[in-house]
Scaffold this active site. Structure first.
Site, short mmCIF file in Angstrom:
data_model
loop_
_atom_site.label_atom_id
_atom_site.label_comp_id
_atom_site.label_asym_id
_atom_site.label_seq_id
_atom_site.Cartn_x
_atom_site.Cartn_y
_atom_site.Cartn_z
N LYS A 193 54.11 41.02 73.80
CA LYS A 193 54.98 40.50 72.75
C LYS A 193 54.15 39.73 71.72
O LYS A 193 54.27 39.94 70.53
CB LYS A 193 56.04 39.61 73.39
CG LYS A 193 56.97 38.95 72.40
CD LYS A 193 58.03 38.15 73.15
CE LYS A 193 58.80 37.26 72.20
NZ LYS A 193 59.80 36.45 72.90
N GLU A 199 44.65 38.14 79.19
CA GLU A 199 44.49 39.21 80.17
C GLU A 199 44.65 40.58 79.52
O GLU A 199 43.84 41.50 79.73
CB GLU A 199 45.56 39.08 81.28
CG GLU A 199 45.40 37.89 82.19
CD GLU A 199 46.15 36.66 81.69
OE1 GLU A 199 46.35 36.52 80.46
OE2 GLU A 199 46.52 35.82 82.53
N GLY A 246 60.24 37.75 76.97
CA GLY A 246 59.38 38.70 77.69
C GLY A 246 60.02 39.18 78.99
O GLY A 246 60.04 40.38 79.29
N ARG A 247 60.57 38.24 79.77
CA ARG A 247 61.11 38.61 81.09
C ARG A 247 62.47 39.29 80.99
O ARG A 247 63.05 39.67 82.00
CB ARG A 247 61.17 37.37 81.99
CG ARG A 247 61.88 36.19 81.39
CD ARG A 247 61.61 34.92 82.19
NE ARG A 247 62.16 33.73 81.55
CZ ARG A 247 61.54 33.00 80.63
NH1 ARG A 247 60.33 33.36 80.22
NH2 ARG A 247 62.09 31.93 80.11
N GLU A 332 60.70 31.42 85.88
CA GLU A 332 60.27 31.06 84.53
C GLU A 332 61.46 30.60 83.71
O GLU A 332 61.35 29.74 82.85
CB GLU A 332 59.56 32.25 83.86
CG GLU A 332 58.36 31.81 83.04
CD GLU A 332 57.51 32.94 82.50
OE1 GLU A 332 58.08 33.88 81.92
OE2 GLU A 332 56.28 32.87 82.62
N HIS A 363 59.37 42.20 110.28
CA HIS A 363 58.27 42.09 111.24
C HIS A 363 57.20 41.13 110.76
O HIS A 363 56.09 41.11 111.29
CB HIS A 363 57.69 43.49 111.51
CG HIS A 363 58.75 44.43 112.04
ND1 HIS A 363 59.00 44.59 113.38
CD2 HIS A 363 59.67 45.19 111.39
CE1 HIS A 363 60.00 45.44 113.54
NE2 HIS A 363 60.43 45.81 112.34
N LYS A 472 46.65 27.64 80.45
CA LYS A 472 45.98 28.58 79.53
C LYS A 472 44.98 27.84 78.65
O LYS A 472 43.87 28.30 78.42
CB LYS A 472 47.01 29.26 78.62
CG LYS A 472 47.89 30.29 79.29
CD LYS A 472 48.73 30.97 78.21
CE LYS A 472 49.94 31.66 78.79
NZ LYS A 472 50.85 32.18 77.78
O1 LIG Z 1 53.97 39.85 76.31
P1 LIG Z 1 52.96 38.77 76.18
O2 LIG Z 1 53.08 38.02 74.88
O3 LIG Z 1 51.58 39.29 76.42
O4 LIG Z 1 53.27 37.70 77.29
C1 LIG Z 1 53.16 37.99 78.64
C2 LIG Z 1 53.65 36.85 79.50
O5 LIG Z 1 52.79 35.74 79.36
C3 LIG Z 1 53.25 34.42 79.18
O6 LIG Z 1 52.31 33.55 79.73
C4 LIG Z 1 54.62 34.08 79.66
O7 LIG Z 1 54.59 33.18 80.72
C5 LIG Z 1 55.45 35.27 80.06
O8 LIG Z 1 56.79 34.95 79.84
C6 LIG Z 1 55.10 36.50 79.28
O9 LIG Z 1 55.93 37.56 79.69
#
Ligand SMILES: O=P(O)(O)OC[C@H]1O[C@H](O)[C@H](O)[C@@H](O)[C@@H]1O
Length: 504
Positions: A193, A199, A246-247, A332, A363, A472
């Site tokens: 987003k 990452e 995002g979620r 979150e 198990h 971060k």
């Molecule tokens: O889609 P992006 O901007 O790469 O974000 C990816 C993810 O990273 C963040 O740290 C948030 O905690 C998430 O809510 C999000 O989905």
């Protein structure tokens, strides 16, 4: 009833039910199994084994009325600024429904349809290409939803593409994902987003180089200029918007990998299932509203019974990623200790969500569910009709599902304390007729609305996540120190850095 009187009533019920036992609640009311169940389209849910009774549900319903839950759900789909700290609506429902009234929701829905149209074009052209493998690079909401759905719907995958997922900045994941793939027959989708996630940018750059350039590179982002600057052709950049969390985003072009796996028809059916749940959430009365019931029970378990965790136990291997997906959605969204108005909530909020697929999990950690000192409420999810013909296996799976819910609830007395099961472990049991794009869409939308309803009950913002920023920032400061450039971190971190540097 005034708020304070309601809270008092809530506490009275809590006290009254503190010693209540699930088997007694069941025995006292022969109609309970039916009256505590709700069905919405393909989703059936039994709350009969929750430690709750009809008068409590009535009070919880009044509480829902007091916080204007129905209006809050309406405000969500209409595009009100429910994400106050970022001044934004959260219009994930506009990605799949035209329920929203007014200009903001209407525009969002139109933008979503246009993006889906473009995505359908890219899916068609990729199907006609020589590409055999697709790598989805994203993390958090840009990974967990597509990862869950692609795996859950593998019976609807015609095998045209093998879909791989890379999320972790650990180079091991990307290394193993690419192993054996042919760069000339592989496409990569960078899903971010923000297009600023460390990452995804690091993994994306690796894969871009491995592909030998941007020819088979696709992106989904709300930051189109950054995606283009990264080397993705504008024709292969699909939009996202700041009004989708995002979620909550798998219904947007973030679900590109889903559409490649199950086709546009499958993707549309997923959206239609969610849209059915949206309409139910907004239109059904409080006492017959599945997401609202689910949310009220969650708040009851957390605040009246004081249960700190919540297990998610799908009895279907295809839903093995559901606990991880719900960890982000729930934790979150609700992992806040400040209300939207800046005050403390005054009660506990988010539970720790965890779980695993049955019967495998039986198990490993079920011993603790049965006899551990903490009571863990559980959501069981079963599927009535399997997509395979192994009837014996499926009967065994369903028998185990029913047995676990029953034994956790009822317990078992024995002379030997080692062999005593205390029981009284509450659970909700979901049954899907089948696991299809439609039923999965409905189930996931149910959880989305429940989470939002819980946030309204607690007065917190379900759509921001400021808590992830500090780590971060510190990681950014430590990066040069790790390379031996300058010092950063506190005393403990410095000692650890020294240890790492000495052994590199
Ligand atoms: O889609 P992006 O901007 O790469 O974000 C990816 C993810 O990273 C963040 O740290 C948030 O905690 C998430 O809510 C999000 O989905």
């Amino acid at each position: 009833m005034a708020g304070e009187a309601l809270v008092r009533q809530f506490l009275d019920h809590a006290e009254r039910l503190a010693g209540a036992r699930i088997p007694d609640l069941v025995a006292e009311d022969p109609a309970r199994a039916a009256s505590m169940a709700l069905r919405v389209g393909p989703v059936y849910a039994s709350f009969a084994r929750q430690r709750i009774d009809a008068p409590t549900l009535a009070t919880l319903g009044e509480l829902a009325g007091h916080v204007r839950l129905s209006l809050a759900l309406r405000a969500l789909v209409d595009g009100a600024e429910v994400n106050a700290s970022e001044g934004r609506p959260a219009l994930h429902t506009a990605l799949r429904s035209d329920l929203g009234r007014g200009e903001v929701a209407g525009r969002a829905h139109a933008d979503a349809l246009a993006a889906r149209e473009r995505m359908a074009g890219l899916v068609a052209s990729l199907r006609e290409s020589g590409v055999t493998d697709v790598v989805n690079i994203g993390i958090g909401g840009s990974d967990l939803g597509p990862r869950l759905v692609v795996d859950a719907l593998k019976d609807f995958n015609d095998g045209r593409f093998r879909v791989h997922f890379v999320s972790n900045v650990d180079g091991s994941e990307v290394q193993h994902a690419l192993r054996g793939l042919d760069p000339a027959r592989t496409a990569a989708i960078l899903v971010s987003k923000s297009f600023g996630t460390q990452e995804t940018l690091l993994n994306g750059a690796l894969v871009r180089d491995w592909l030998g350039g941007g020819e088979r590179l696709y992106a989904v982002s709300a930051n189109v200029p950054a995606a283009e600057a990264f080397g993705v052709d504008p024709a292969r950049v699909l939009p996202m918007w700041d009004w989708v969390g995002g979620r909550y985003s798998l219904w947007s072009a973030v679900g590109f990998a889903i559409a490649l796996a199950v086709g546009m028809d499958g993707f549309e059916a997923l959206l239609a299932g969610a849209a059915g749940m949206d309409a139910h959430a907004v239109e059904a009365p409080l006492d017959a509203n599945l997401p609202i019931r689910h949310a009220l029970v969650a708040v009851w378990n957390r605040n009246a019974l004081g249960l700190p965790t919540q297990a998610v136990l799908p009895y279907d291997q295809r839903l093995a990623h559901l606990p991880a997906y719900l960890q982000q959605l729930v934790m979150e969204s609700l992992g806040k200790s400040v209300r939207s108005d800046g005050r403390a909530p005054g009660v506990a909020t988010v539970p720790v969500v965890w779980g695993g697929a049955g019967t495998t999990a039986q198990h490993s950690f079920f011993q603790a569910l049965h006899q551990g000192t903490d009571v863990v409420p559980a959501d069981f999810i079963g599927v009535v009709r399997p997509a395979h013909g192994y009837r014996g296996n499926h009967d065994a799976l369903l028998a185990n599902l029913l047995a676990q819910a029953e034994s956790l609830g009822n317990g078992h007395a024995a002379d030997d304390p080692q062999k005593t099961y205390p029981g009284n472990r509450p659970s909700t049991l979901f049954l899907l007729d089948e696991l299809t794009p439609h039923s999965l869409g409905a189930l996931l939308a149910m959880y989305e609305h429940s989470v939002y309803a819980q946030s309204v009950l607690w007065g917190i913002n379900a759509f921001d996540q400021w808590g992830v920023e500090l780590g971060k920032r510190i990681a950014g400061e430590l990066l040069p120190a790790l390379r031996g450039e300058g010092e950063a971190g506190d005393v403990v971190t410095r000692a650890l850095l020294e240890e790492i540097r000495a052994r590199r």
